[in-house]
Design an enzyme around this catalytic site. Structure first.
Site, PDB file in Angstrom:
ATOM      1  N   HIS A 121       3.265  -2.325  -3.824  1.00  0.00           N
ATOM      2  CA  HIS A 121       2.907  -3.345  -2.833  1.00  0.00           C
ATOM      3  C   HIS A 121       2.038  -4.448  -3.419  1.00  0.00           C
ATOM      4  O   HIS A 121       1.301  -5.126  -2.720  1.00  0.00           O
ATOM      5  CB  HIS A 121       2.284  -2.703  -1.599  1.00  0.00           C
ATOM      6  CG  HIS A 121       3.332  -2.197  -0.660  1.00  0.00           C
ATOM      7  ND1 HIS A 121       4.355  -1.391  -1.096  1.00  0.00           N
ATOM      8  CD2 HIS A 121       3.553  -2.407   0.649  1.00  0.00           C
ATOM      9  CE1 HIS A 121       5.151  -1.120  -0.065  1.00  0.00           C
ATOM     10  NE2 HIS A 121       4.691  -1.725   1.004  1.00  0.00           N
ATOM     11  N   ASP A 182      -6.160  -2.334   5.583  1.00  0.00           N
ATOM     12  CA  ASP A 182      -5.553  -2.583   6.900  1.00  0.00           C
ATOM     13  C   ASP A 182      -4.209  -1.872   7.057  1.00  0.00           C
ATOM     14  O   ASP A 182      -3.699  -1.735   8.167  1.00  0.00           O
ATOM     15  CB  ASP A 182      -5.314  -4.084   7.102  1.00  0.00           C
ATOM     16  CG  ASP A 182      -6.626  -4.845   7.211  1.00  0.00           C
ATOM     17  OD1 ASP A 182      -7.645  -4.217   7.531  1.00  0.00           O
ATOM     18  OD2 ASP A 182      -6.613  -6.065   6.975  1.00  0.00           O
ATOM     19  N   GLU A 293     -13.743  -7.378  11.799  1.00  0.00           N
ATOM     20  CA  GLU A 293     -12.899  -8.330  11.087  1.00  0.00           C
ATOM     21  C   GLU A 293     -12.784  -9.582  11.950  1.00  0.00           C
ATOM     22  O   GLU A 293     -13.523  -9.751  12.931  1.00  0.00           O
ATOM     23  CB  GLU A 293     -11.514  -7.744  10.786  1.00  0.00           C
ATOM     24  CG  GLU A 293     -11.507  -6.716   9.656  1.00  0.00           C
ATOM     25  CD  GLU A 293     -10.130  -6.474   9.042  1.00  0.00           C
ATOM     26  OE1 GLU A 293      -9.168  -7.202   9.367  1.00  0.00           O
ATOM     27  OE2 GLU A 293     -10.012  -5.541   8.210  1.00  0.00           O
TER      28      GLU A 293
HETATM   29  C1  FAD Z   1       0.822  -5.002   4.171  1.00  0.00           C
HETATM   30  C2  FAD Z   1      -0.309  -4.926   3.180  1.00  0.00           C
HETATM   31  C3  FAD Z   1      -1.611  -4.870   3.628  1.00  0.00           C
HETATM   32  C4  FAD Z   1      -2.669  -4.801   2.733  1.00  0.00           C
HETATM   33  N1  FAD Z   1      -3.940  -4.716   3.208  1.00  0.00           N
HETATM   34  C5  FAD Z   1      -4.967  -4.616   2.354  1.00  0.00           C
HETATM   35  C6  FAD Z   1      -6.293  -4.489   2.827  1.00  0.00           C
HETATM   36  O1  FAD Z   1      -6.545  -4.471   4.023  1.00  0.00           O
HETATM   37  N2  FAD Z   1      -7.288  -4.381   1.920  1.00  0.00           N
HETATM   38  C7  FAD Z   1      -7.058  -4.366   0.587  1.00  0.00           C
HETATM   39  O2  FAD Z   1      -7.995  -4.212  -0.173  1.00  0.00           O
HETATM   40  N3  FAD Z   1      -5.805  -4.490   0.111  1.00  0.00           N
HETATM   41  C8  FAD Z   1      -4.772  -4.629   0.966  1.00  0.00           C
HETATM   42  N4  FAD Z   1      -3.506  -4.763   0.476  1.00  0.00           N
HETATM   43  C9  FAD Z   1      -3.322  -4.908  -0.968  1.00  0.00           C
HETATM   44  C10 FAD Z   1      -3.138  -3.572  -1.626  1.00  0.00           C
HETATM   45  O3  FAD Z   1      -4.347  -2.869  -1.665  1.00  0.00           O
HETATM   46  C11 FAD Z   1      -2.664  -3.776  -3.059  1.00  0.00           C
HETATM   47  O4  FAD Z   1      -1.513  -4.564  -3.065  1.00  0.00           O
HETATM   48  C12 FAD Z   1      -2.395  -2.449  -3.738  1.00  0.00           C
HETATM   49  O5  FAD Z   1      -2.247  -2.709  -5.097  1.00  0.00           O
HETATM   50  C13 FAD Z   1      -1.141  -1.810  -3.229  1.00  0.00           C
HETATM   51  O6  FAD Z   1      -1.094  -0.454  -3.613  1.00  0.00           O
HETATM   52  P1  FAD Z   1       0.216   0.143  -4.280  1.00  0.00           P
HETATM   53  O7  FAD Z   1       0.052   1.611  -4.295  1.00  0.00           O
HETATM   54  O8  FAD Z   1       1.432  -0.397  -3.687  1.00  0.00           O
HETATM   55  O9  FAD Z   1      -0.048  -0.422  -5.746  1.00  0.00           O
HETATM   56  P2  FAD Z   1       0.967  -1.037  -6.817  1.00  0.00           P
HETATM   57  O10 FAD Z   1       1.401  -2.360  -6.351  1.00  0.00           O
HETATM   58  O11 FAD Z   1       2.003  -0.059  -7.155  1.00  0.00           O
HETATM   59  O12 FAD Z   1      -0.054  -1.207  -8.025  1.00  0.00           O
HETATM   60  C14 FAD Z   1      -1.149  -2.108  -7.935  1.00  0.00           C
HETATM   61  C15 FAD Z   1      -1.873  -2.226  -9.270  1.00  0.00           C
HETATM   62  O13 FAD Z   1      -2.525  -1.001  -9.568  1.00  0.00           O
HETATM   63  C16 FAD Z   1      -1.977  -0.413 -10.736  1.00  0.00           C
HETATM   64  N5  FAD Z   1      -1.858   1.011 -10.449  1.00  0.00           N
HETATM   65  C17 FAD Z   1      -1.088   1.615  -9.523  1.00  0.00           C
HETATM   66  N6  FAD Z   1      -1.302   2.939  -9.538  1.00  0.00           N
HETATM   67  C18 FAD Z   1      -2.222   3.157 -10.503  1.00  0.00           C
HETATM   68  C19 FAD Z   1      -2.851   4.316 -11.015  1.00  0.00           C
HETATM   69  N7  FAD Z   1      -2.585   5.525 -10.521  1.00  0.00           N
HETATM   70  N8  FAD Z   1      -3.742   4.186 -12.019  1.00  0.00           N
HETATM   71  C20 FAD Z   1      -4.037   2.963 -12.531  1.00  0.00           C
HETATM   72  N9  FAD Z   1      -3.477   1.841 -12.088  1.00  0.00           N
HETATM   73  C21 FAD Z   1      -2.577   1.935 -11.084  1.00  0.00           C
HETATM   74  C22 FAD Z   1      -0.652  -1.096 -10.957  1.00  0.00           C
HETATM   75  O14 FAD Z   1      -0.276  -1.106 -12.313  1.00  0.00           O
HETATM   76  C23 FAD Z   1      -0.938  -2.484 -10.450  1.00  0.00           C
HETATM   77  O15 FAD Z   1      -1.647  -3.226 -11.397  1.00  0.00           O
HETATM   78  C24 FAD Z   1      -2.419  -4.824   1.335  1.00  0.00           C
HETATM   79  C25 FAD Z   1      -1.108  -4.902   0.881  1.00  0.00           C
HETATM   80  C26 FAD Z   1      -0.059  -4.947   1.783  1.00  0.00           C
HETATM   81  C27 FAD Z   1       1.330  -5.042   1.260  1.00  0.00           C
END
Ligand code: FAD
Ligand code: NAG
Ligand code: NAG
Ligand code: NAG
Ligand code: NAG
Length: 544
Positions: A121, A182, A293
């Site tokens: 994400h 969120d 918020e």
């Molecule tokens: C609908 C939506 C709402 C959101 N709301 C919020 C919010 O309220 N607050 C907020 O803070 N963020 C929010 N986000 C952002 C979200 O926290 C980040 O986009 C987060 O990176 C998504 O997590 P993911 O597991 O999909 O990570 P990924 O997109 O898979 O990875 C994100 C980053 O972390 C690294 N990574 C992933 N897993 C690991 C691991 N195990 N060890 C080391 N590095 C790793 C990846 O290489 C990449 O650099 C939101 C995103 C979306 C899509």
């Protein structure tokens, strides 16, 4: 910025692009270096493929997939599409450590980069590894989630676990994590690599401040347990560390007693100064709401429901008729947690707090929902948007942290001059006081104690040429960033995105030397986290 990475990776043009890289390397325009500067700038010699075939001889519980890598070239942002050569689906932590160690030991030229992928994400390819290796964290199987309900309760989880699953498991023990995002369909490793900021952060700090211990595989393939008292430098480095110093494999997350119900409230203001004063007042109190918020509404109808919640007020008629009609409103969103038998005490407390605020009296909208429904509120909207095909569209998001002393100027410039309306998606605005946040993590924040999170959560309409097109929204984001730079607002990007190492150096500011030193210590070949484009080359010596 006429050139969009999505252009060159549209399905029909995809094969053409691969061909283009191989044949026409030298004439590739700099602007096409959007996936990884490194792999385009140096001729693609064989090592990456060689390493891959030798990797396949490792004895692992999981497996490598060398075909069908398309999904690892996608993320929620839907703007960058950089395919890897292979995906590792690890089953055990040792799969990850053996793989990294193998690459580290034979790859002195760091040809094969490695990105951990949580739920994908990210917004601008941060979890992608162009021509590299993606580690699919969701396939990692650890020991079962275990809850310790002692004096300082916690849950031990695998880093590929979604927060929604952790919530359901901990609730069986009457407990839950304290600080959230969120949206809960994100992995632990993904949010801990950034921060995890939401309406509880003013009180508990971001998610990275609510972790007791981590298990990490470094860029050398070592498996280390770290905490405040053990390998503390790695612990704080990895928290908010954008995946640069190691792959998180397990986390021990702090818990608190979970409420059963939530009183969820929205009220409107027509003046930003009054709205901000009330928000800052609420976050300064000891006894206050559990969640604070807010968001901006400009020239919209049906304002009380935006996609990031399933808010269902007691008087939906009044809410749906509310029309901002060319004007700008600020909506304060707060929540109070309670247990079912505490209804009366909760209502008194809420009334007391509301009586101290200066919102427009006729605009009090309230709702009562279960704790799970409150926390998982965005998922309901996700289902609706998916059904309409409006979820998997480009998301040119921009998240800024703005110092309190400059927020009024920022709001005036952006909401009165740059933005015409808020119809491309919600725009969140809320303050936090970071004086009690841990300042040893890798998270970068503005210098002032109190700063505002301003999140422009836009969705673009594919093939549009208008104000809802990707190009238009991106240029609007550029204007906002330009203003911050020109006016020296002291803003920092959250979920930051930069194209060069120099820009990253500016982002980290005083912390840059620490970040560089940690990189040289934990990932000296700069194998990890290529999607951020912070470090392109190995750092063998530290210049600190
Ligand atoms: C609908 C939506 C709402 C959101 N709301 C919020 C919010 O309220 N607050 C907020 O803070 N963020 C929010 N986000 C952002 C979200 O926290 C980040 O986009 C987060 O990176 C998504 O997590 P993911 O597991 O999909 O990570 P990924 O997109 O898979 O990875 C994100 C980053 O972390 C690294 N990574 C992933 N897993 C690991 C691991 N195990 N060890 C080391 N590095 C790793 C990846 O290489 C990449 O650099 C939101 C995103 C979306 C899509
Ligand atoms: C890419 O890297 C090369 C050499 O490493 C450098 O000269 C060039 O400026 C970089 N380009 C971008 C866009 O970062
Ligand atoms: C508000 O939006 C309407 C319809 O989208 C538009 O016609 C009108 O010009 C807008 N008003 C302002 C002040 O921008
Ligand atoms: C931030 O919080 C600290 C500690 O609670 C407090 O002393 C300080 O006054 C707060 N800062 C502002 C600007 O409200
Ligand atoms: C971090 O916070 C501590 C305690 O509040 C303070 O003494 C220290 O100077 C801060 N460090 C940085 C780098 O801001």
């Amino acid at each position: 910025m006429g050139f969009l990475p999505s252009d060159c990776f549209e399905h029909s043009k995809f094969l053409f692009f691969i061909f283009f890289i191989v044949v026409n390397l030298d004439s590739l325009p700099i602007k096409a270096n959007l996936c990884s500067n490194n792999s385009v700038a140096t001729p693609r010699n064989i090592p990456a493929h060689d390493i891959l075939s030798s990797l396949q001889t490792l004895a692992l519980d999981g497996y490598f997939n060398l075909e069908d890598n398309g999904h690892a070239a996608k993320d929620f942002g839907n703007i960058y599409h950089c395919p890897p050569l292979a995906i590792l689906h690890p089953k055990a932590v040792s799969d990850i450590s053996r793989t990294i160690k193998h690459i580290y030991e034979i790859d002195s030229a760091s040809e094969l980069k490695i990105a951990a992928r949580g739920h994908g994400h990210s917004l601008q390819g941060q979890a992608q590894a162009y021509q590299g290796l993606v580690v699919n964290m969701e396939s990692l199987e650890g020991p079962e989630m275990t809850v310790d309900a002692g004096e300082f309760p916690y849950v031990d989880v695998s880093a590929g676990m979604l927060w929604i699953n952790i919530l359901h498991e901990t609730l069986k023990h009457g407990l839950a994590p304290k600080s959230w995002t969120d949206y809960l369909h994100l992995t632990v490793g993904g949010t801990l690599s950034n921060a995890g900021i939401s309406g509880q952060a003013f009180r508990h700090g971001p998610q990275i401040d609510n972790i007791f211990q981590l298990e990490v595989v470094t860029g050398k393939g070592e498996v280390l347990t770290c905490s405040e008292n053990q390998n503390a430098d790695l612990f704080y480095g990895v928290l908010g560390g954008l995946g640069q110093f190691g792959i998180i494999t397990r986390a021990r997350v702090s818990l608190e007693p979970a409420p059963t119900k939530v009183k969820w409230i929205r009220v409107l203001y027509s003046e930003f100064s009054v709205f901000a004063m009330d928000q800052e007042y609420l976050i300064s109190l000891e006894n206050t709401f559990d969640y604070v918020e807010g968001f901006v509404i400009k020239n919209r109808t049906g304002i009380l429901n935006n996609w990031r919640s399933s808010f269902n007020p007691k008087d939906p008629l009044q809410a749906s008729q509310f029309n901002s009609d060319g004007r700008t409103f600020y909506c304060l969103e707060v929540a109070k947690y309670f247990y079912i038998d505490e209804n009366e005490a909760m209502n008194q407390e809420v009334e007391r707090l509301l009586s101290e605020l200066s919102y427009i009296p006729s605009t009090l909208f309230q709702s009562e929902v279960s704790y799970v429904d409150f926390l998982d509120r965005v998922h309901v909207s996700e289902m609706k948007l998916r059904a309409k095909g409006s979820w998997e569209v480009p998301h040119p998001w921009l998240n800024l942290l703005i110092p309190r002393s400059r927020i009024h100027e920022f709001v005036h410039e952006v909401f009165e001059k740059i933005l015409v309306d808020t119809s491309n998606g919600p725009i969140l605005v809320y303050p936090v006081n970071q004086s009690r946040w841990n300042n040893r993590t890798s998270l970068v924040t503005p210098e002032e104690e109190v700063f505002y999170l301003v999140a422009f959560l836009s969705s673009a309409v594919p093939f549009s040429k208008g104000k809802d097109s990707l190009e238009y929204i991106q240029s609007q984001n550029e204007r906002i960033k330009e203003f911050c730079k020109r006016a020296q607002v002291g803003a920092k990007q959250y979920l930051a995105h930069y194209k060069t190492g120099e820009e990253w150096e500016g982002h980290f500011g005083k912390r840059w030397q620490v970040i560089r030193r940690r990189k040289s210590e934990y990932d000296p070949l700069a194998l990890l986290g290529p999607g951020h484009r912070i470090f392109q080359k190995p750092i063998f010596s530290t210049s600190v």
